[in-house]
Design an enzyme around this catalytic site. Structure first.
Site, PDB file in Angstrom:
ATOM      1  N   ALA A 148     -12.421 -61.267 -34.544  1.00  0.00           N
ATOM      2  CA  ALA A 148     -13.801 -61.753 -34.464  1.00  0.00           C
ATOM      3  C   ALA A 148     -13.899 -63.087 -33.721  1.00  0.00           C
ATOM      4  CB  ALA A 148     -14.362 -61.897 -35.881  1.00  0.00           C
ATOM      5  N   PRO A 149     -15.112 -63.425 -33.272  1.00  0.00           N
ATOM      6  CA  PRO A 149     -15.337 -64.679 -32.534  1.00  0.00           C
ATOM      7  C   PRO A 149     -15.759 -65.828 -33.445  1.00  0.00           C
ATOM      8  CG  PRO A 149     -17.309 -63.358 -32.430  1.00  0.00           C
ATOM      9  CD  PRO A 149     -16.345 -62.620 -33.339  1.00  0.00           C
ATOM     10  N   TRP A 150     -16.113 -66.965 -32.854  1.00  0.00           N
ATOM     11  CA  TRP A 150     -16.381 -68.184 -33.621  1.00  0.00           C
ATOM     12  C   TRP A 150     -17.860 -68.446 -33.854  1.00  0.00           C
ATOM     13  CZ3 TRP A 150     -19.504 -70.468 -30.208  1.00  0.00           C
ATOM     14  CH2 TRP A 150     -19.249 -70.286 -28.837  1.00  0.00           C
ATOM     15  N   LYS A 174      -8.538 -60.946 -38.219  1.00  0.00           N
ATOM     16  CA  LYS A 174      -8.245 -62.249 -37.605  1.00  0.00           C
ATOM     17  C   LYS A 174      -9.548 -62.915 -37.156  1.00  0.00           C
ATOM     18  CE  LYS A 174      -7.185 -63.714 -33.392  1.00  0.00           C
ATOM     19  NZ  LYS A 174      -7.876 -65.015 -33.416  1.00  0.00           N
ATOM     20  N   PRO A 175      -9.928 -64.009 -37.829  1.00  0.00           N
ATOM     21  CA  PRO A 175     -11.092 -64.762 -37.340  1.00  0.00           C
ATOM     22  C   PRO A 175     -10.696 -65.545 -36.097  1.00  0.00           C
ATOM     23  CG  PRO A 175     -10.080 -65.889 -39.209  1.00  0.00           C
ATOM     24  CD  PRO A 175      -9.271 -64.643 -38.980  1.00  0.00           C
ATOM     25  N   SER A 176     -11.669 -66.158 -35.458  1.00  0.00           N
ATOM     26  CA  SER A 176     -11.338 -67.036 -34.340  1.00  0.00           C
ATOM     27  C   SER A 176     -10.453 -68.179 -34.834  1.00  0.00           C
ATOM     28  CB  SER A 176     -12.616 -67.623 -33.734  1.00  0.00           C
ATOM     29  OG  SER A 176     -12.269 -68.687 -32.872  1.00  0.00           O
ATOM     30  N   GLU A 177      -9.526 -68.590 -34.005  1.00  0.00           N
ATOM     31  CA  GLU A 177      -8.636 -69.702 -34.352  1.00  0.00           C
ATOM     32  C   GLU A 177      -9.436 -70.994 -34.579  1.00  0.00           C
ATOM     33  OE1 GLU A 177      -8.697 -67.863 -31.709  1.00  0.00           O
ATOM     34  OE2 GLU A 177      -8.432 -68.964 -29.826  1.00  0.00           O
ATOM     35  N   SER A 228     -15.758 -61.553 -26.354  1.00  0.00           N
ATOM     36  CA  SER A 228     -16.214 -61.494 -24.965  1.00  0.00           C
ATOM     37  C   SER A 228     -15.839 -60.161 -24.315  1.00  0.00           C
ATOM     38  CB  SER A 228     -15.563 -62.639 -24.180  1.00  0.00           C
ATOM     39  OG  SER A 228     -14.160 -62.459 -24.173  1.00  0.00           O
ATOM     40  N   GLU A 249     -17.630 -54.792 -29.755  1.00  0.00           N
ATOM     41  CA  GLU A 249     -18.936 -55.475 -29.696  1.00  0.00           C
ATOM     42  C   GLU A 249     -18.754 -56.671 -28.773  1.00  0.00           C
ATOM     43  OE1 GLU A 249     -21.679 -54.561 -31.023  1.00  0.00           O
ATOM     44  OE2 GLU A 249     -21.061 -53.121 -32.547  1.00  0.00           O
ATOM     45  N   CYS A 283     -24.846 -63.820 -29.115  1.00  0.00           N
ATOM     46  CA  CYS A 283     -24.689 -62.762 -28.107  1.00  0.00           C
ATOM     47  C   CYS A 283     -26.010 -62.077 -27.775  1.00  0.00           C
ATOM     48  CB  CYS A 283     -23.663 -61.746 -28.583  1.00  0.00           C
ATOM     49  SG  CYS A 283     -24.036 -61.143 -30.228  1.00  0.00           S
ATOM     50  N   GLU A 383     -22.859 -64.622 -18.945  1.00  0.00           N
ATOM     51  CA  GLU A 383     -23.155 -65.341 -20.195  1.00  0.00           C
ATOM     52  C   GLU A 383     -22.922 -66.841 -20.003  1.00  0.00           C
ATOM     53  OE1 GLU A 383     -20.555 -63.469 -23.233  1.00  0.00           O
ATOM     54  OE2 GLU A 383     -22.384 -63.407 -24.429  1.00  0.00           O
TER      55      GLU A 383
HETATM   56  P1  NAD Z   1     -13.278 -64.321 -27.196  1.00  0.00           P
HETATM   57  O1  NAD Z   1     -13.339 -62.968 -26.602  1.00  0.00           O
HETATM   58  O2  NAD Z   1     -12.686 -65.412 -26.392  1.00  0.00           O
HETATM   59  O3  NAD Z   1     -12.432 -64.284 -28.559  1.00  0.00           O
HETATM   60  C1  NAD Z   1     -12.793 -63.416 -29.616  1.00  0.00           C
HETATM   61  C2  NAD Z   1     -11.587 -63.215 -30.500  1.00  0.00           C
HETATM   62  O4  NAD Z   1     -10.581 -62.532 -29.767  1.00  0.00           O
HETATM   63  C3  NAD Z   1     -10.944 -64.491 -31.030  1.00  0.00           C
HETATM   64  O5  NAD Z   1     -10.554 -64.291 -32.372  1.00  0.00           O
HETATM   65  C4  NAD Z   1      -9.724 -64.648 -30.133  1.00  0.00           C
HETATM   66  O6  NAD Z   1      -8.657 -65.354 -30.747  1.00  0.00           O
HETATM   67  C5  NAD Z   1      -9.329 -63.198 -29.911  1.00  0.00           C
HETATM   68  N1  NAD Z   1      -8.542 -62.939 -28.696  1.00  0.00           N
HETATM   69  C6  NAD Z   1      -8.592 -63.596 -27.512  1.00  0.00           C
HETATM   70  N2  NAD Z   1      -7.713 -63.041 -26.643  1.00  0.00           N
HETATM   71  C7  NAD Z   1      -7.109 -62.008 -27.299  1.00  0.00           C
HETATM   72  C8  NAD Z   1      -6.109 -61.055 -26.930  1.00  0.00           C
HETATM   73  N3  NAD Z   1      -5.578 -61.039 -25.718  1.00  0.00           N
HETATM   74  N4  NAD Z   1      -5.733 -60.135 -27.852  1.00  0.00           N
HETATM   75  C9  NAD Z   1      -6.287 -60.121 -29.071  1.00  0.00           C
HETATM   76  N5  NAD Z   1      -7.229 -61.009 -29.475  1.00  0.00           N
HETATM   77  C10 NAD Z   1      -7.636 -61.927 -28.601  1.00  0.00           C
HETATM   78  O7  NAD Z   1     -14.760 -64.670 -27.678  1.00  0.00           O
HETATM   79  P2  NAD Z   1     -15.278 -66.011 -28.333  1.00  0.00           P
HETATM   80  O8  NAD Z   1     -15.310 -67.078 -27.295  1.00  0.00           O
HETATM   81  O9  NAD Z   1     -14.572 -66.256 -29.611  1.00  0.00           O
HETATM   82  O10 NAD Z   1     -16.796 -65.580 -28.725  1.00  0.00           O
HETATM   83  C11 NAD Z   1     -17.840 -65.542 -27.830  1.00  0.00           C
HETATM   84  C12 NAD Z   1     -18.044 -64.138 -27.281  1.00  0.00           C
HETATM   85  O11 NAD Z   1     -18.285 -63.225 -28.352  1.00  0.00           O
HETATM   86  C13 NAD Z   1     -19.272 -64.039 -26.385  1.00  0.00           C
HETATM   87  O12 NAD Z   1     -18.939 -63.275 -25.266  1.00  0.00           O
HETATM   88  C14 NAD Z   1     -20.280 -63.302 -27.261  1.00  0.00           C
HETATM   89  O13 NAD Z   1     -21.275 -62.611 -26.549  1.00  0.00           O
HETATM   90  C15 NAD Z   1     -19.401 -62.400 -28.032  1.00  0.00           C
HETATM   91  N6  NAD Z   1     -20.070 -61.928 -29.251  1.00  0.00           N
HETATM   92  C16 NAD Z   1     -20.505 -60.632 -29.298  1.00  0.00           C
HETATM   93  C17 NAD Z   1     -21.157 -60.160 -30.436  1.00  0.00           C
HETATM   94  C18 NAD Z   1     -21.647 -58.738 -30.526  1.00  0.00           C
HETATM   95  O14 NAD Z   1     -21.989 -58.323 -31.623  1.00  0.00           O
HETATM   96  N7  NAD Z   1     -21.686 -57.982 -29.448  1.00  0.00           N
HETATM   97  C19 NAD Z   1     -21.353 -61.018 -31.518  1.00  0.00           C
HETATM   98  C20 NAD Z   1     -20.894 -62.319 -31.434  1.00  0.00           C
HETATM   99  C21 NAD Z   1     -20.245 -62.770 -30.298  1.00  0.00           C
END
Ligand code: NAD
Length: 495
Positions: A148-150, A174-177, A228, A249, A283, A383
């Site tokens: 999940a993201p942050w 795994k939540p965001s770091e 993302s 998502e 998002c 974005e």
């Molecule tokens: P991100 O994609 O950078 O990271 C999301 C998660 O993925 C984090 O926990 C990160 O540690 C993990 N991650 C990163 N690289 C990885 C890899 N190679 N393998 C496995 N895990 C990995 O996104 P972010 O910056 O945390 O969040 C923002 C993004 O999330 C935006 O693009 C936003 O639109 C999206 N988002 C989408 C929704 C939805 O429901 N569609 C909801 C909330 C956020």
């Protein structure tokens, strides 16, 4: 100090990585907690715990699962203020939003899934062939690896974890770091409510190592991801190696279409709230306002006025409207995108800078309205994930709907009109998982959330999300014992 950052097999524990990690409040730059991330052995332990817990949990009745989740919802409800405060400090989020949106939303999600667990549906058992009775079994998939993201840490945890366990799966989450703290409490409170050890495990750390170890693990049966589009593509590709079911998502770039018959005051207020929610780090945030040219000046004038009234301040003050961005690094991204738009000839009507009176060490960015950007420019197509709204004029309904669909994303959109036929057309033709009419943002536990196009596939929340986390099995039984079945003759006529 070591805030134990892992939750494995019903216990909080420290992670095996070597370096002490600082979890920072981006609104102040101060530590909220310190601790050790997981290493690959911790992921192994979590997957083993989830694997071992799976047969027992899958064997519980929906009623038993529901009872635990009802208790869980009550425990979380009693801790709402504490969770809101932690969500605010960990994410630099205005406490007003965490208190009124993030946390009550989660409590409602848990209570919804407590009920939904008992309501898995399928086609009625019947004799669809004269010789057979058919029935449908809905079975959990197994161990779910979820990332999940942050931006809404606890809500995103809830959206991933709840349907998975309501359907009888076990999970390694795994939540965001950057924002692991409320997810750990989420898991602890589940144990307190009676969730068996190993059903819900949390491992924390960076995506490239901890995340990757989860999604490539041979004992993980499904990957569900929110984040993302860039990382979603990598996750889809990595999960293909072990043929895991994938639920993605991803990002969004929601259009906000204002027709000439719209209530412009309502639209302007809706655009400001829909854009600035969570400092624009949402998002589904309204990011592209397409406004009929006859109303463009009135709309942008009012949006500017409203954006300039927003209260920016310390996130723990209840009258603060706009909190910090998630990090200084992310603010640099936002600054870069706005600066490049300006250099390309767009006009920054308001904002476009670090607010003068914002807390100094925080990653604040001013509410920003931009006009004059080209449809194919970066600021319209990609974005920003910050408090930045781009407004563009249109002349015909056809043009408005074409522009609304003209990005890679398709997560959410809104149409503003008092004409019912226009509203129907917009909801039919806009390619997005959610289309609001005369509003933008509200979400509901009973209704699905999920994307079209590069915003991903699969649904969070609602009964539909349970489909993501169940296998559908057809069981077909002969009605009368018959050794010589007619269809055998099509293959081989036996004596
Ligand atoms: P991100 O994609 O950078 O990271 C999301 C998660 O993925 C984090 O926990 C990160 O540690 C993990 N991650 C990163 N690289 C990885 C890899 N190679 N393998 C496995 N895990 C990995 O996104 P972010 O910056 O945390 O969040 C923002 C993004 O999330 C935006 O693009 C936003 O639109 C999206 N988002 C989408 C929704 C939805 O429901 N569609 C909801 C909330 C956020």
């Amino acid at each position: 100090m070591d805030t134990q950052l892992q939750y494995i097999n019903g216990e909080r524990r420290t992670g095996g990585s070597e370096e002490l990690h600082h979890i920072i409040n981006p609104a102040t730059g101060e530590d909220v907690a310190t601790g050790y991330y997981a290493n690959v052995e911790d992921v192994e332990d979590a997957v083993r715990a989830a694997r071992d817990a799976f047969p027992g949990w899958a064997g519980t009745s929906p009623g038993e699962r529901s009872e635990i989740m009802q208790r869980w919802s009550a425990i979380l409800d009693a801790r709402q203020a504490e969770l809101a405060s932690l969500e605010s400090t960990n994410g630099g989020k205005a406490v007003k939003l965490a208190t009124g949106f993030d946390i009550p939303g989660v409590v409602d999600n848990v209570s919804f899934f407590a009920a939904a667990a008992r309501n898995l549906e399928g086609k009625a058992q019947a004799e669809y062939s004269p010789e057979h009775t058919s029935s449908i079994r809905r079975e959990p998939i197994g161990v779910v690896g979820s990332i999940a993201p942050w931006n809404y840490p606890l809500q995103m945890a809830a959206w991933k974890v709840l349907p998975a366990i309501a359907a009888g799966n076990t999970i390694v989450f795994k939540p965001s770091e950057l924002t692991p703290l409320t997810s750990l409490i989420f898991a602890e409170t589940a144990t307190e409510a009676g969730l068996p050890d190993g059903v819900f495990n949390v491992v924390t750390g960076e995506g490239a190592d901890v995340g990757n170890a989860i999604i490539t693990h041979s004992e993980v049966d499904m990957v569900s991801f929110t984040g993302s589009t860039r990382v979603g593509k990598q996750i889809g590709a990595a999960a293909a190696g072990t043929v895991k079911k994938v639920h993605l998502e991803l990002g969004g770039k929601a259009p906000f279409v204002v027709f000439d018959d719209a209530d412009i005051e309502a639209a302007a207020r809706g655009a400001v709230a829909g854009n600035l929610i969570n400092a624009g780090q949402d998002c589904t945030a309204a990011t592209r306002a397409y406004v009929h040219s006859s109303k463009f000046e009135e709309f942008t004038g009012r949006v500017k006025e409203l954006m300039e009234q927003v209260t920016i301040g310390p996130v723990d003050q209840t009258d603060t409207d706009l909190g910090s961005l998630i990090s200084q690094a992310h603010r640099e991204n936002v600054i870069g995108i706005v600066d490049r738009a300006r250099e390309a000839g767009a006009t920054v009507v308001t904002g476009g800078k670090i607010p003068d009176d914002s807390p100094e060490a925080g990653a604040y960015y001013a509410p920003t309205l931009i006009t004059g950007a080209a449809q194919d420019s970066e600021i319209v197509q990609q974005e920003v994930f910050g408090p930045v709204l781009v407004a563009l004029p249109f002349d015909t309904d056809d043009e408005a709907l074409k522009l609304a669909n003209d990005t890679p994303f398709g997560l959410a959109a809104s149409a503003w009109t008092t004409n019912v036929y226009r509203a129907q057309r917009a909801s039919r033709e806009i390619q997005a998982g959610c289309v609001w009419i005369n509003d933008h943002i509200p979400i509901i536990s009973e209704m699905p959330h999920g994307g079209y196009k590069a915003s991903g596939f699969g649904k969070d929340m609602s009964q539909y999300s349970l489909d993501e986390y169940t296998n559908i099995k057809h069981v077909i039984s002969e009605i009368e014992p018959t050794a010589h079945k007619e269809w055998h003759d099509l293959v081989f006529t036996m004596d």
